[in-house]
Design an enzyme around this catalytic site. Sequence first.
Site, PDB file in Angstrom:
ATOM      1  NE  ARG A  31      -3.627   0.660   0.207  1.00 16.85           N
ATOM      2  CZ  ARG A  31      -4.815   0.876   0.754  1.00 16.85           C
ATOM      3  NH1 ARG A  31      -5.562  -0.139   1.090  1.00 16.85           N
ATOM      4  NH2 ARG A  31      -5.269   2.113   0.932  1.00 16.85           N
ATOM      5  CD  GLN A 205      -6.710  -6.046   5.194  1.00 13.03           C
ATOM      6  OE1 GLN A 205      -5.757  -5.757   5.888  1.00 13.03           O
ATOM      7  NE2 GLN A 205      -6.849  -5.639   3.949  1.00 13.03           N
ATOM      8  CE  LYS A 285     -27.146 -18.826  24.099  1.00 10.35           C
ATOM      9  NZ  LYS A 285     -26.489 -19.351  25.287  1.00 10.35           N
ATOM     10  CG  ASP A 321     -25.980 -23.141  26.212  1.00  6.75           C
ATOM     11  OD1 ASP A 321     -24.818 -23.354  25.839  1.00  6.75           O
ATOM     12  OD2 ASP A 321     -26.606 -22.085  25.958  1.00  6.75           O
TER      13      ASP A 321
END
Length: 487
Positions: A31, A205, A285, A321
């Site tokens: 860059r 990124q 959930k 769970d």
Amino acid sequence: MIILSVTGPTIAEALRQVRSSARFAHLVEFRLDLIEGSDLAPLLRSTRKPRIATCRPSWEGGGFRGSESERIDILRSASALGVEYCDLELRAGATVLQESSARRSETKLIVSRHYFGKERPRAGSVYAELSSSGADVIKLAYVADDVAEGILAFEFLRRAARDRRKAIGIAMGAAGEPTRILYRKFGGWATYGAPEEGSAAAPGQVLCSHLRNLYRAHELNRSTRVFGVVGNPVEHSKGIFLHNPVFRALGKNAVYCRFPVKDLGSFFARCMPYLSGCSVTLPFKEKVARYLDSLDRTARGVGAVNTIVRKGTRLIGTNTDAPAALDAIERILKVSGRQVLVLGAGGAARALAYEAKRRAASVYVANRSPKKAARLSKELGVGCVGLDTLTPEKFDIIANTTSVGMYPNTEAPPILTGDFRGKVVFDAVYNPPVTRFLRRARESGARIVPGTEMYLNQAALQDRIFTGAMPGRVMMRRLLRKAGRTG
Ligand code: NAP
């Protein structure tokens, strides 16, 4: 292909980034708009990998503020030094692109278009413009606010793949992370990775080392089964560090990503069709049930879903769970016939209380907000006790399912103190692995069960549901320890 984006900001830093991270990449992008210094030769000669020269102007989200002719000169110098690719912006204009296209000998041309802020591409027209630009590789990047917006990048890549064009399609920002990993599934040519935390060339990124070693992004293909964690926030989720290595160890063509979802409806309409299953975490959930075709007995009983799997065209919800917490406790003491106290009345409390009752324990719940405890006790048919008047003596097993003691508030006063001698004490909190509550309990003579045991149990059960194979405990423990060091 994985492209390492070298950002500097000094030449010395850039050289260090090449030394530390080029091994994870197939190409190295320099860059030049972000790296200070005019002597390009040592930098561009620092790797044997194919190189990309990019000098992104500020008007396209980059760091270069000089004139257009200066910028083109920099790219020409890089080309004269033999770089294999130059990246030029579509908006540099037809003249520059045609000239660059005509002049190039060995240097190939990546033509890119970036959208920032609220601006979004019109996929069809930008594809047509990029395709007719004379590019060897076309690139589209835009900011995504919600994970469902990543689909645009996938559609761009699919269209390019149909036309046998090399293409890069990226949604920037945390919500775009899956597009940086899954490009091969949609026929994309390459993705960009950062050398290290804090040196990313663009928001969202992923580390180059993670693209290569964790996600194996370059090895994914159209048949790869996609899994992930659906929630908000999910950036601190350790699931990627467990499930990806497990898939690899089990020899599965599968990948596990993070899906930071804002709008559950859009996610299910636009993204879920590409997924084979997912983990579900806060705050979804309980809300996901309406998007599923059916719930198994545990999910129905608990009233919450933490795992979804696709069976044919149907999406099935379950809850790992509940068995995970009880399996962890029962490694020390069987719960049948025991008095179990559950502190809390949220999702984890619900899972634990349901499963403990199913395994024939006498269960009591206590919570800061007593009304919630009363409601839970009524729904599950378990006892209810007041938190203020409570003493541990009466119980064999005491389970904290509140978030008290969780990172970063690790030194918060434990939710219950007293004499825990001879008791089994569990804490659902897994960060830190041994909470202040558990430390106190151990000091007063209890046998303790850390939340990490529940965490690795629920992840192993999910892997069995996702892949049909159950990973071993030793491997899961090792991965969780490593994830603790990584995250
Ligand atoms: P949740 O549904 O939001 O419930 C949170 C519970 O904590 C509620 O009962 C809440 O009481 C209580 N609470 C929060 N702050 C409190 C405070 N300062 N004092 C007293 N009580 C407090 O969350 P959840 O999904 O049940 O998760 C709870 C914990 O379990 C989290 O730390 C989570 O990371 C952990 N967990 C671990 C695993 C694992 O695999 N180990 C799996 C799931 C969850 P009120 O009702 O009064 O607000």
